[in-house]
Enzyme design. Structure first.
Site, mmCIF file in Angstrom:
data_model
loop_
_atom_site.group_PDB
_atom_site.id
_atom_site.type_symbol
_atom_site.label_atom_id
_atom_site.label_comp_id
_atom_site.label_asym_id
_atom_site.label_seq_id
_atom_site.Cartn_x
_atom_site.Cartn_y
_atom_site.Cartn_z
ATOM 1 N N ARG A 101 9.037 -24.286 2.205
ATOM 2 C CA ARG A 101 9.663 -22.980 2.437
ATOM 3 C C ARG A 101 8.938 -22.192 3.520
ATOM 4 O O ARG A 101 9.563 -21.403 4.229
ATOM 5 C CB ARG A 101 9.727 -22.182 1.137
ATOM 6 N N LYS A 127 16.347 -24.177 -14.906
ATOM 7 C CA LYS A 127 16.960 -22.841 -14.939
ATOM 8 C C LYS A 127 18.447 -22.948 -15.262
ATOM 9 O O LYS A 127 19.299 -22.667 -14.428
ATOM 10 C CB LYS A 127 16.757 -22.151 -13.593
ATOM 11 N N GLY A 141 13.630 -25.302 -4.841
ATOM 12 C CA GLY A 141 12.198 -25.437 -4.575
ATOM 13 C C GLY A 141 11.593 -26.693 -5.185
ATOM 14 O O GLY A 141 10.904 -27.462 -4.501
ATOM 15 N N GLY A 163 19.502 -21.982 -6.795
ATOM 16 C CA GLY A 163 20.579 -21.125 -7.290
ATOM 17 C C GLY A 163 21.461 -20.637 -6.150
ATOM 18 O O GLY A 163 22.683 -20.576 -6.264
HETATM 19 P P1 ADP Z 1 14.829 -26.169 -8.526
HETATM 20 O O1 ADP Z 1 13.536 -25.447 -8.243
HETATM 21 O O2 ADP Z 1 14.950 -27.438 -7.756
HETATM 22 O O3 ADP Z 1 16.028 -25.279 -8.381
HETATM 23 P P2 ADP Z 1 14.458 -25.748 -11.374
HETATM 24 O O4 ADP Z 1 13.468 -24.699 -11.043
HETATM 25 O O5 ADP Z 1 15.720 -25.354 -12.053
HETATM 26 O O6 ADP Z 1 14.791 -26.635 -10.075
HETATM 27 O O7 ADP Z 1 13.791 -26.836 -12.346
HETATM 28 C C1 ADP Z 1 12.576 -27.481 -12.057
HETATM 29 C C2 ADP Z 1 11.719 -27.587 -13.276
HETATM 30 O O8 ADP Z 1 12.408 -28.270 -14.318
HETATM 31 C C3 ADP Z 1 10.456 -28.395 -13.050
HETATM 32 O O9 ADP Z 1 9.347 -27.562 -13.201
HETATM 33 C C4 ADP Z 1 10.503 -29.484 -14.133
HETATM 34 O O10 ADP Z 1 9.254 -29.738 -14.742
HETATM 35 C C5 ADP Z 1 11.464 -28.901 -15.128
HETATM 36 N N1 ADP Z 1 12.070 -29.916 -15.998
HETATM 37 C C6 ADP Z 1 12.807 -30.987 -15.610
HETATM 38 N N2 ADP Z 1 13.155 -31.733 -16.676
HETATM 39 C C7 ADP Z 1 12.626 -31.140 -17.764
HETATM 40 C C8 ADP Z 1 12.629 -31.422 -19.167
HETATM 41 N N3 ADP Z 1 13.258 -32.498 -19.654
HETATM 42 N N4 ADP Z 1 11.970 -30.572 -19.987
HETATM 43 C C9 ADP Z 1 11.331 -29.479 -19.504
HETATM 44 N N5 ADP Z 1 11.291 -29.152 -18.195
HETATM 45 C C10 ADP Z 1 11.925 -29.957 -17.325
HETATM 46 MG MG MG Z 2 12.278 -24.157 -9.393
#
Ligand code: ADP
Ligand code: MG
Length: 394
Positions: free
Chosen positions: A36, A199, A352, A375
């Site tokens: 980023r 999320k 991210g 998001g």
């Molecule tokens: P992004 O940042 O790509 O938008 P998110 O922030 O929504 O994605 O999700 C990322 C997080 O989800 C990571 O920190 C990861 O550890 C967590 N995660 C993925 N699978 C699981 C799971 N089965 N249980 C708990 N946390 C999880």
């Molecule tokens: Mg994230």
């Protein structure tokens, strides 16, 4: 969509308020993935070359309106400086107030001032007008390059734009908008959407409105367990977002009505706790046993998902398949990233953590577009625009 861009404006001797998205992952007090920060460099370099001085503002994490040392943007200061070849980056311990005003006033052309985390003030997320005015008073022109926050009507993204005569989109926003628009305008079929991550409540509402656009939906992470829970299958002690379960049920209904291909993981990597030294193993085909936590998709799910990737012509991916930060639970995410890297598809990966995972897999140069917003990218796909982008339109 035609935006006002930084090339349309002259910046000689101007003070520019530059809103960026430096919301980088911080692991044990260190910057985890700097995509980023790198994403904002072309805009920063262009503005400096044009004779501007820069007041750079961002948020980091969710400090909920009060200072939190572990979410200080100070951590970005050195990194940014080294990415700019050792250029000095000045820093102030707040984003408004007398000290900040003075520091901004004293800036000379070509100098950079980094402000402290905007979200140390509640007014940022509330979109407070007075707060926006205080930020705007620091500069002559406004540039937004914080694509990852453009779905929020926050003070520094939305309200502030009314307070400047000169506003423009940076290069990052221009790139993001053009790649995501490509997904919306006649994407080659089949269109596969991969959703994972944590999320869920933030994102699941948008999924329903995206069903018209896609052919296949595969899920992992907390997103998957929310759907598995919605099917009333056993998920053990896996993390779910219970508030999102009713919406997950609706989505399953819609998916069935439209005969879309929809997958939750066939099997799972389960662990007794979330830790690098947890006991863990792959389940048989089926559900997560009592007291165990699903931490990644299992080998059969990887095979099935890889097959979906091979058949797709267009792919959008947000959210890791498991707790990829822990080596033993990263395989599902890494293998899918590699499969996408090898496939002949138009691929967009956003978010991210998703970016960090793709970098970890070493395939980021094989992805058609890496989008800094998770998001934000989903909402852009849903609505074709974002509040923070609308205000930058010509
Ligand atoms: P992004 O940042 O790509 O938008 P998110 O922030 O929504 O994605 O999700 C990322 C997080 O989800 C990571 O920190 C990861 O550890 C967590 N995660 C993925 N699978 C699981 C799971 N089965 N249980 C708990 N946390 C999880
Ligand atoms: Mg994230």
């Amino acid at each position: 969509m035609i935006l006002k861009t930084i090339e349309d404006v002259g910046y000689e001797s101007k003070r520019v308020f530059l809103r960026v998205d430096f919301n980088i992952p911080v692991e044990n007090g260190e910057i985890g993935d700097d995509s980023r920060i790198k994403g904002a460099l072309p805009t920063i370099e262009y503005l400096l070359k044009s004779g501007a001085s820069l007041i750079i503002a961002s948020h980091l994490g969710r400090p909920k309106g009060k200072p939190a040392p572990e979410m200080s943007l100070k951590i970005v200061r050195e990194k940014l400086s080294s990415l700019l070849g050792g250029k000095e980056v000045k820093f102030v311990p707040d984003c408004i107030g007398e000290e900040v005003r003075k520091a901004a006033q004293n800036l000379k052309a070509g100098e950079i001032l980094l402000l402290e985390n905007l979200r140390f003030h509640n007014e940022e997320e509330e979109g407070d007008e007075k707060f926006a005015r205080q930020l705007a008073s620091l500069a002559d022109c406004y540039v937004n390059d914080a694509f990852g926050t453009c779905h929020r009507k926050h003070a520094s993204i939305y309200g502030i734009t009314k307070l400047f005569d000169s506003i423009a989109a940076g290069y990052l926003i221009q790139r993001e908008v053009s790649a995501l628009s490509k997904l919306l305008e006649k994407p080659e079929k089949p269109f596969l959407m991969i959703l994972g991550g944590a999320k869920v409540a933030d994102k699941i509402g948008m999924v329903k409105n995206l069903l018209d656009k896609i052919d296949t939906l595969i899920t992992g992470g907390v997103m998957a367990y929310t759907f598995v829970q919605a099917k009333n299958w056993e998920i053990g002690a896996s993390k779910v977002e219970h508030d999102a379960v009713p919406l997950a049920k609706e989505i399953i209904k819609e998916v069935n009505k439209r005969h879309l291909e929809f997958h939750t993981p066939l099997d799972h990597i389960i662990a007794d706790r979330i830790s690098p030294d947890a006991h863990y193993f792959a389940t048989e085909r089926g559900t997560v046993p009592h007291n165990w936590i699903g931490v990644d998709i299992g080998p059969q799910a990887i095979e099935e998902y890889t097959d979906c990737i091979k058949r797709a012509k267009t792919i959008f991916w947000n959210g890791p398949m498991g707790i990829y930060e822990i080596e033993a639970f990263a395989r599902g995410t890494i293998e899918l990233a590699r499969a996408i890297g090898e496939a002949k598809v138009f691929s967009v990966i956003g978010g991210g953590d998703s970016i960090a995972a793709v970098n970890k897999a070493g395939v980021s140069d094989k992805i058609s577009h890496i989008c800094t917003g998770g998001g934000a990218s989903l909402e852009f796909l849903e609505k074709g625009t974002l509040p923070g982008i609308e205000v930058l339109k010509k």
